[in-house]
Every structure is written in C-alpha cells, then in structure tokens.
Design an enzyme around this catalytic site. Sequence first.
Site, mmCIF file in Angstrom:
data_model
loop_
_atom_site.group_PDB
_atom_site.id
_atom_site.type_symbol
_atom_site.label_atom_id
_atom_site.label_comp_id
_atom_site.label_asym_id
_atom_site.label_seq_id
_atom_site.Cartn_x
_atom_site.Cartn_y
_atom_site.Cartn_z
ATOM 1 N N ASN A 160 0.878 -1.173 0.000
ATOM 2 C CA ASN A 160 0.000 0.000 0.000
ATOM 3 C C ASN A 160 0.916 1.223 0.000
ATOM 4 O OD1 ASN A 160 -1.739 2.084 0.617
ATOM 5 N ND2 ASN A 160 -2.329 1.286 2.631
ATOM 6 N N TRP A 161 0.984 1.892 -1.135
ATOM 7 C CA TRP A 161 1.932 3.011 -1.256
ATOM 8 C C TRP A 161 1.404 4.301 -0.619
ATOM 9 C CZ3 TRP A 161 3.930 2.541 -7.070
ATOM 10 C CH2 TRP A 161 4.584 1.309 -7.205
ATOM 11 N N LYS A 162 0.166 4.272 -0.184
ATOM 12 C CA LYS A 162 -0.452 5.452 0.456
ATOM 13 C C LYS A 162 -0.233 6.710 -0.400
ATOM 14 C CE LYS A 162 -0.256 3.123 4.849
ATOM 15 N NZ LYS A 162 -0.182 3.202 6.296
ATOM 16 N N HIS B 71 -9.595 0.963 5.056
ATOM 17 C CA HIS B 71 -8.290 1.149 5.695
ATOM 18 C C HIS B 71 -8.448 2.046 6.921
ATOM 19 C CE1 HIS B 71 -4.213 2.467 6.452
ATOM 20 N NE2 HIS B 71 -3.843 1.347 5.858
ATOM 21 N N GLU C 278 -6.843 4.462 7.985
ATOM 22 C CA GLU C 278 -6.713 5.904 7.717
ATOM 23 C C GLU C 278 -7.996 6.461 7.108
ATOM 24 O OE1 GLU C 278 -2.993 5.463 5.654
ATOM 25 O OE2 GLU C 278 -2.142 4.800 7.559
ATOM 26 N N GLU D 4 -5.319 -5.133 10.636
ATOM 27 C CA GLU D 4 -4.303 -4.115 10.873
ATOM 28 C C GLU D 4 -4.613 -3.385 12.181
ATOM 29 O OE1 GLU D 4 -2.363 -2.811 6.951
ATOM 30 O OE2 GLU D 4 -4.258 -1.755 7.065
ATOM 31 N N GLY E 199 2.313 2.151 10.902
ATOM 32 C CA GLY E 199 3.228 3.279 10.741
ATOM 33 C C GLY E 199 3.929 3.695 12.024
ATOM 34 N N SER F 122 3.383 -2.205 10.423
ATOM 35 C CA SER F 122 4.836 -2.240 10.603
ATOM 36 C C SER F 122 5.461 -3.590 10.239
ATOM 37 C CB SER F 122 5.216 -1.822 12.019
ATOM 38 O OG SER F 122 4.742 -0.501 12.287
ATOM 39 N N GLY G 285 2.827 -1.067 4.386
ATOM 40 C CA GLY G 285 2.818 0.355 4.079
ATOM 41 C C GLY G 285 4.238 0.869 3.879
ATOM 42 N N GLY G 286 4.821 1.386 4.949
ATOM 43 C CA GLY G 286 6.141 2.023 4.871
ATOM 44 C C GLY G 286 7.199 1.194 4.140
HETATM 45 P P1 PGA Z 1 2.730 0.221 7.779
HETATM 46 O O1 PGA Z 1 1.265 0.405 7.132
HETATM 47 O O2 PGA Z 1 3.315 -1.025 7.186
HETATM 48 O O3 PGA Z 1 3.477 1.458 7.408
HETATM 49 O O4 PGA Z 1 2.515 0.085 9.263
HETATM 50 C C1 PGA Z 1 0.432 -0.692 6.909
HETATM 51 C C2 PGA Z 1 -0.882 -0.248 6.329
HETATM 52 O O5 PGA Z 1 -1.399 0.805 6.724
HETATM 53 O O6 PGA Z 1 -1.446 -0.908 5.434
#
Ligand code: PGA
Length: 246
Positions: free
Chosen positions: A9-11, A94, A96, A164, A170, A210, A231-232
């Site tokens: 997930n490149w956000k 998600h 967010e 998640e 994050g 993470s 994500g990251g």
């Molecule tokens: P993260 O994000 O790996 O940066 O914790 C995961 C996600 O939100 O899908």
Amino acid sequence: MRTYYIAGNWKMHKTRAEAAELAGALVAQLKDGKHKYLVAPSFTLIETVAPIVRGSNILLGAQNMAPEEQGAHTGEVSVLQLKDLGVTTVILGHSERRHIYKEDDALINKKVKLALRHGLEVILCIGELLEEREAGRAEAVCESQIVKGLEGVEDLSRVVIAYEPVWAIGTGKTATPEDADAIHAYVRRLIGKLYGAGAAEKIIIQYGGSVKPENAAQLMAKENIDGALVGGAALKADSFVPIAKF
Ligand code: PGA
C-alpha cells in the site's frame, strides 16, 4: 492450501517517475517470487504503473473507491474508472479512511458490495485502536467491522481480510506473531460461523502494521496469517522484496 498474498500500500507517496521506478524494480525482482503480489499506488499513479505490471505476477490495486458508480461526487473516483485502468483489487476500510476521513461501516459496506458487483477483488481492512485493545475489546471491534462490512455479501471468493491493529500502523510497533495470530484465528472462526467451514478455510487473512523484512517470516509462519499488507516498507524495493520473498 492458501496462497500467501503480499500487498504493498503506497499510500500518498511518490511521483509518476518514482512510481515507475519502483514498479519496474518490483517486476524484475519478484519475477521468480512464489506468492501472490499486489501494489496499490495513488489514483494519479495508476495509469503509469499499469503498463509496467501488466503481464507480470503483480496485481494492480487502488487504495479506495467511491460508494457510487458515477455521478455528481466531486473529488471521488469510481469503480468504472478504476476498472478502465486495469485495476483488479481495491483496498477498502483502511484505518486511515476510517479514522482520518471518518468512513463508517455502512459506507464501507456500500463500497464493498459495489466493488464485488463489478468483479473486483476487495481487501477489507479491520483492526482495533490501542484503547480498544487495552479495554479487552479487540475481538469485538474486529467482529463488528467484519459483520457490518460484509453485510449482504454472499460470496467471499473475491474477499481478502487485512487485520491491521491501528496502533501498529506506521508506528514501528508490530503485534507479536502470537497476538496477531490470535485475532486471525478469531476472524477465521467468525467467517466459519457466517459462511461455513469451506469459506473459513479458504479466506486469505493478511496482517498489516509495521511489517518489515526482519519480522515478516515470523508472522507468516503462524497458522492463520496468510500474507501482509505493507505500508512504509512497501515504498522501496529493498525492503518490499525481502518481505515478498520471505
Ligand atoms: P505500515 O502500514 O506497514 O506502514 O505500518 C500498513 C498499512 O497501513 O497498510
């Protein structure tokens, strides 16, 4: 046997040039990868990434979608527009979207049903806040998000669940493999109750929060963890590829 499914997930990251570079590196380095893969770039990058991943073993995803097919919805992106670009999968619910943009379960459910009606695969994200975990409510929160998110959905063959925990996204704090697996097992039992043993056995449940090259293998070794939503660490081939090839 369930296939491991590793999704990036490149956000809200990357320009077109940066996205093309990352997608190209992933296509080259994951050619011999043994699992199922996906990248989900921002809407503005999808058209750039699509021809790079086409024909590879990496699927093309979107990070969100409007709850309506088309119409007067300023600022939204429709399922028809995503399909037109070759998107096969959409991440919905998600944390967010739930917490920053206040999407509730009813809205997410509308999106889930629309995406499935159009033949897309859905990655439905669930997960509890830290205070909910500390109050002993992690399972109840996940159960409610699943029951409401999947209301009216009869066929789970194109549904993936991503657990998640919000406190792990994050933050660098990962759930222990044992804690994550306990929720995954709970979710699988719930799917069994709602959809039967066959659906429970088949459904892919990703862990997100993470995930890094250093912890991916321990997480994936757990019986009920079938992949990762990253994500990251998905923003660089150097960190995504070792996760994808754990
Ligand atoms: P993260 O994000 O790996 O940066 O914790 C995961 C996600 O939100 O899908």
